[in-house]
Design an enzyme around this catalytic site. Structure first.
Site, mmCIF file in Angstrom:
data_model
loop_
_atom_site.group_PDB
_atom_site.id
_atom_site.type_symbol
_atom_site.label_atom_id
_atom_site.label_comp_id
_atom_site.label_asym_id
_atom_site.label_seq_id
_atom_site.Cartn_x
_atom_site.Cartn_y
_atom_site.Cartn_z
ATOM 1 N N ASP A 295 0.834 -1.187 0.003
ATOM 2 C CA ASP A 295 0.032 0.125 -0.036
ATOM 3 C C ASP A 295 0.900 1.107 0.009
ATOM 4 O O ASP A 295 1.397 1.705 1.119
ATOM 5 C CB ASP A 295 -0.866 -0.120 1.293
ATOM 6 C CG ASP A 295 -2.042 1.248 1.210
ATOM 7 O OD1 ASP A 295 -1.904 2.140 0.450
ATOM 8 O OD2 ASP A 295 -2.889 0.979 2.272
ATOM 9 N N ASP A 430 -17.275 4.483 -1.128
ATOM 10 C CA ASP A 430 -15.991 4.274 -0.457
ATOM 11 C C ASP A 430 -16.404 3.747 0.940
ATOM 12 O O ASP A 430 -17.504 3.727 1.441
ATOM 13 C CB ASP A 430 -15.079 5.282 -0.448
ATOM 14 C CG ASP A 430 -13.583 4.868 -0.736
ATOM 15 O OD1 ASP A 430 -13.255 3.832 0.061
ATOM 16 O OD2 ASP A 430 -12.864 5.329 -1.410
ATOM 17 N N ASP A 543 -10.606 -3.122 -1.958
ATOM 18 C CA ASP A 543 -9.199 -2.158 -1.441
ATOM 19 C C ASP A 543 -8.530 -2.753 -0.390
ATOM 20 O O ASP A 543 -8.842 -3.639 0.153
ATOM 21 C CB ASP A 543 -9.884 -0.887 -1.394
ATOM 22 C CG ASP A 543 -8.561 0.115 -1.526
ATOM 23 O OD1 ASP A 543 -7.642 -0.242 -2.055
ATOM 24 O OD2 ASP A 543 -9.173 1.385 -1.267
ATOM 25 N N ARG A 602 -7.426 -4.001 -5.775
ATOM 26 C CA ARG A 602 -6.233 -3.068 -6.014
ATOM 27 C C ARG A 602 -4.883 -4.138 -6.045
ATOM 28 O O ARG A 602 -3.766 -3.655 -6.776
ATOM 29 C CB ARG A 602 -5.985 -2.164 -4.677
ATOM 30 C CG ARG A 602 -4.761 -1.201 -5.031
ATOM 31 C CD ARG A 602 -4.993 -0.164 -3.908
ATOM 32 N NE ARG A 602 -4.647 -0.396 -2.634
ATOM 33 C CZ ARG A 602 -4.311 0.280 -1.488
ATOM 34 N NH1 ARG A 602 -4.592 1.638 -1.662
ATOM 35 N NH2 ARG A 602 -3.906 -0.056 -0.288
ATOM 36 N N ASP A 618 -3.331 4.495 -6.048
ATOM 37 C CA ASP A 618 -3.417 6.036 -5.760
ATOM 38 C C ASP A 618 -2.637 7.007 -6.268
ATOM 39 O O ASP A 618 -1.488 7.316 -5.701
ATOM 40 C CB ASP A 618 -3.275 5.936 -4.075
ATOM 41 C CG ASP A 618 -4.388 5.257 -3.200
ATOM 42 O OD1 ASP A 618 -5.400 4.943 -3.880
ATOM 43 O OD2 ASP A 618 -4.018 4.959 -2.037
ATOM 44 N N HIS A 676 -12.189 9.019 -9.856
ATOM 45 C CA HIS A 676 -12.194 8.757 -8.453
ATOM 46 C C HIS A 676 -11.231 9.888 -7.959
ATOM 47 O O HIS A 676 -10.470 10.295 -8.381
ATOM 48 C CB HIS A 676 -11.501 7.098 -8.185
ATOM 49 C CG HIS A 676 -11.532 7.021 -6.845
ATOM 50 N ND1 HIS A 676 -12.442 7.190 -5.766
ATOM 51 C CD2 HIS A 676 -10.529 6.382 -5.820
ATOM 52 C CE1 HIS A 676 -12.382 6.894 -4.706
ATOM 53 N NE2 HIS A 676 -11.074 6.174 -4.686
#
Length: 943
Positions: A295, A430, A543, A602, A618, A676
């Site tokens: 992440d 979300d 996610d 993701r 991201d 997004h």
């Protein structure tokens, strides 16, 4: 259990992503370099040279489909077992494991769709130096050299690939830790000396030879102890610390390494996910490419750092041949890429050298020998499966942000699209839509009537996606947590308790998705009576499934966490793969196996294409991130994952109106099309930037909708064949070296070339149009251009440079409505782009758009061909049974002369004259209202 954190610590953990989001770049110190990864550093310290491994030819055994052979490391006498398989479809499998490991080493399950079919192996030659095997295809052979061990795959006189030619095979065997060995030695020595004393007290000095033997045994034990000490002296072999995190390694060092050399190759691709160029760069003097799902907030560009997904597949390409390497290992992996020179046929050639380094597991490599790009895609698809066939609506436009506030906000946004005449199919929610970050729930105040909200969307033929993440709030009153805990389905820590870390809900447990029982239970939670408030138009987003652990090492899970018999280090890169697998299965099950799922993930691995879509994570509202979305998605397509997109507008930061418009224009021509934005960014619905920009965005989105028939056809083919939807130019023009490094334009299928505008203030772009003797048509102006040229294209803010290949037929639906389902029965317009030879060919694929009935031959598949002035529609699937209300309302020919007549003939023999218009300046012929059903037999003759 994770160490307790005080309230301030909890606040910092929860705010950590937000703090990262407002920084200018990722904090690299949070993530390891190779020098900070003990096994990578150990392996990289091994320099090319003569391999210590040799093949013991006397151990060779050959069955009909498998060759086995022992290898020995002359430095430590440890033996390995080599297995070789010749696979159907021109592939070779190489497996290397310890001959007699102390315990089993991890071998990746579930990624291969089946045991790969094998073909017979035969020995062509054998002597004391090695063995030559036939690989069946033409003159392809595999040569095993014994001393030092080396594998070469050759085709005639040419070496295609060499394995261990640089001597970088390293296999760290399982062993006992020094203090364990010392304890055993001490116990043994003490016992021996007790026996010696007893012997010496009862026997005469003439029996002293026995004492000398015992002394020799003791000396040998002492040597073993010294050898163990030398092993432990290397840093990080039994424990490793990164920042404040300690990684205990009860199995000790287990890493593996192997080198591959490609003579004559200068271009290699693949091994996503990295925010880097399409053509992989040399890593000499820098860090290797890292494959370790992480992440990473606001990742940097042009960097080999690991990102959210890992697909250990690399492709090599020359004008003569395309090949692939699939390194089937789910542990942390580093890939070094360098260049050298090789000599073949008396001449020196450039060579690309690739070295794979993984922390644990075994060496299990599939060599895909092509020779064409399409062959490599088919070979890889035969191993890991093809892209799932998405519902048609999933290929349309998606509107998302973190977060739409409540049901009223959702309704206002939904109404806003209608008010501004912009189509969309999915609106997304979300993490804030849940009850306190408890997934499978709804906030009782903000989303108190989810079924009513979903029904309102359904009435407009629209859908919703909600996020369901794999970190579960530890709360005794939360059904999901209670059931996972009671069933023992959480990942364990090294001490046997449930592993806990911090994520969005605070203290969270992490389900062990490697367990089939856990996946089955998770899938059952998507049933309508379990996921309260859900309906058939609700789909799912996974996610944070790297997995993300805010207070873990590198923002992920401790490697010494336990999945049954295996450590997390063995399975890490599989975690997101399993989460998406279980989620997709849940969406299928809830409909009784009727409806196709849509799941976005993701984190991903090889084989993730079977379960849905991915996105590039991201990103940021910067021009560089817009540019990078192209090579990132192209790289994914090359390794099977066609359903890729980037957050339109950028997730972090605030795009300028110009950047936002250009991103919509680029995103409209990428497979997954979703806007997004981060929680802290200003709202950016398409109508918030003034009427002029709204009109530009509307036009880009409408272009996407008109092309949905073509997108759907491309995904059908990707599902059937494994060919990528969005592809680099070299895939279709493999002999043209000018295409090998192009990454600012791409092909959709083989018939549409797209060159998005990705520079601020751009007044023009230069597009390379490939193909000697080919022609390309600007889809907006219909102007014809010759292939094999760099074409300068002046652009304005409404320009999206797109070209249709001469020789193709593309179907569109030009009556754009508020959603794709509203367009289901609308008519088609056929665009016939005529080649320099006066021909064209294309297809039209139609099914119900959402069920698995296409597997039961319920679809229409037509071939459209134009030659000698006649356009005809013929059936590609005579056994299929499906009907459509759609019809052909217009046919547009590009690159033709004006005919005297245009005559329609149908299957019943009837004929009718068609009205037409012709523009001589653009050679554009438009036929009005043929009126035939899209599934019918017909011809149109131009005379």
């Amino acid at each position: 259990m994770a160490a307790p954190i005080d309230r301030m610590g909890l606040l910092l953990v929860i705010l950590l992503p937000v703090l990262f989001s407002i920084s200018h770049a990722v904090d690299r110190s949070n993530f390891k370099t190779c020098d900070k990864s003990a096994f990578c550093k150990r392996q990289r310290d091994v320099k090319p040279g003569q391999s210590p491994y040799r093949a013991l030819l006397e151990t060779l055994e050959l069955s009909n489909t498998r060759l086995t052979l022992q290898l020995i490391n002359d430095n430590n006498k440890v033996r390995l077992l080599l297995e070789l398989y010749r696979l159907q479809g021109n592939m070779t499998r190489v497996k290397i494991n310890e001959l007699k490991p102390l315990k089993p080493r991890y071998e990746v399950p579930d990624v291969l769709v089946k045991d790969p079919p094998t073909e017979p192996l035969s020995v062509l030659d054998r002597d004391e130096n090695g063995v030559v095997l036939s690989l069946g295809a033409d003159s392809q052979r595999l040569i095993i050299s014994a001393r030092p061990f080396r594998l070469d795959i050759v085709d005639g006189p040419n070496v295609l690939l060499s394995i261990n030619s640089r001597g970088l095979l390293v296999f760290e065997q399982l062993r006992l830790r020094k203090d364990t060995i010392s304890h055993k030695i001490t116990s043994t020595v003490g016992s021996m000396w007790d026996k010696i004393k007893n012997v010496f007290s009862s026997k005469s000095e003439t029996d002293s030879e026995g004492g000398e033997d015992v002394e020799q045994n003791v000396a040998e034990k002492g040597e073993e102890e010294e050898e163990a000490k030398e092993e432990e002296d290397q840093p990080g072999m039994w424990e490793e610390t990164f920042k404040s995190h300690s990684d205990g390694k009860p199995n000790g060092p287990t890493s593996i390494s192997l080198d591959f050399s490609f003579p004559g190759v200068e271009h290699v691709y693949g091994i996503p996910e990295h925010a880097d160029t399409l053509k992989l760069k040399s890593t000499e003097g820098g860090d290797p490419y890292r494959l370790y799902n992480l992440d990473v907030f606001q990742y940097e560009l042009n960097n080999p750092m690991a990102l959210y997904g890992a697909v250990p597949v690399l492709l090599s390409h020359t004008a003569e041949r395309t090949m692939g390497i699939f390194w089937l290992n789910a542990a942390e992996t580093w890939v070094d890429i360098g260049s050298s020179a090789s000599v073949q046929g008396g001449s020196e050639k450039s060579q690309t050298d690739v070295r794979w380094i993984s922390e644990s597991g075994i060496i299990d490599v599939f060599v895909m020998l092509g020779p064409r790009p399409t062959d490599v895609f088919s070979q890889y698809a035969s191993l890991t499966g093809t892209q799932s066939f998405p519902p048609l609506a999933a290929l349309a436009y998606h509107q998302c942000r973190w977060n739409y506030n409540d049901q009223e906000d959702v309704k206002a946004v939904d109404d806003g699209f209608d008010e501004h005449d912009i189509p969309y199919d999915f609106i997304w929610l979300d993490i804030e839509h849940t009850d306190g970050k408890r997934y499978f729930t709804w906030d009782p105040l903000k989303f108190s009537q989810p079924r009513e909200m979903l029904q309102n969307l359904m009435d407009k033929k629209r859908k919703m996606v909600t996020i369901v993440d794999p970190h579960i709030k530890v709360d005794s009153g939360y059904k999901i947590h209670k059931e996972i805990s009671s069933k023992g389905f959480y990942i364990k820590n090294k001490d046997g308790g449930d592993y806990e870390g911090w994520c969005w809900p605070g203290n969270a447990g992490y389900p062990d998705f490697t367990k089939p029982e856990m996946r089955a239970w998770w899938a059952s939670m998507f049933a309508y009576d379990q996921y309260e408030g859900s309906m058939e138009n609700l789909y799912t987003w996974n996610d944070m499934n790297e997995p993300s652990v805010f207070n873990g090492p590198e923002v992920t899970m401790h490697k010494d966490a336990v999945h049954g018999a295996w450590e997390h280090r063995d399975v890490h890169n599989l975690y997101g793969f399993y989460v998406q697998m279980a989620t997709a299965q849940g969406l299928i099950q809830r409909s009784g196996g009727v409806e196709r799922p849509f799941v976005l993930t993701r984190a991903f691995f090889a084989g993730s294409q079977r379960y849905g879509a991915v996105w590039t994570g991201d990103n940021a509202a910067e021009w560089g991130h817009l540019k990078m979305s192209i090579p990132m998605c192209l790289s994914l397509g090359l390794v099977g994952i066609s359903f890729c997109g980037a957050d339109v507008g950028g997730f972090f930061k605030t795009p300028s109106p110009e950047l936002l418009v250009r991103w919509y224009q680029a995103g409209a021509y990428q497979p997954f099309f979703r806007a997004h934005a981060h929680l802290d960014t200003p709202r950016r619905e398409p109508w918030l930037f003034g009427p002029e920009n709204t009109a530009l965005i509307r036009e880009a989105v409408r272009q996407r909708y008109t092309l949905l028939p073509y997108w759907y056809q491309l995904f059908y083919h990707a599902h059937r064949t494994g060919q990528p939807v969005m592809r680099p130019l070299w895939v279709e023009y493999p002999e043209n070296a000018a295409t090998f490094a192009i990454e600012d334009e791409f092909l959709l299928g083989k018939d549409l070339l797209v060159h998005p505008v990705t520079d601020e203030g751009s007044r023009g772009v230069t597009a390379y149009l490939p193909g000697d003797g080919e022609v390309w048509y600007d889809v907006h102006t219909y102007k014809k251009h010759q292939g094999n040229q760099n074409l300068y294209i002046p652009v304005t803010m409404n320009s999206i440079p797109v070209f249709q290949r001469g020789g193709s037929v593309i179907s569109r639906k030009e009556r754009v409505r508020r959603s794709s389902l509203c367009m289901q029965d609308d008519p088609y317009t056929l665009y016939v782009a005529v080649s320099a030879q006066g021909t064209a060919e294309g297809e039209l694929y139609i099914d119900d758009g959402h069920t698995f009935n296409y597997e039961k031959q319920q679809f229409i598949h037509r071939r459209l061909t134009f030659a000698e002035g006649t356009l005809s529609s013929s059936n590609l699937s005579p056994d299929s049974q499906f009907s459509t209300a759609s019809w052909i309302e217009r046919v547009v020919f590009m690159g033709v002369t004006k005919p005297n007549t245009a005559t329609l003939r149908t299957a019943d023999g009837s004929e009718s004259a068609l009205e037409f218009e012709f523009d001589p300046s653009s050679e554009l012929l438009s036929l009005r209202k043929p009126g035939v059903n899209a599934g019918a037999e017909w011809t149109i003759q131009l005379r």
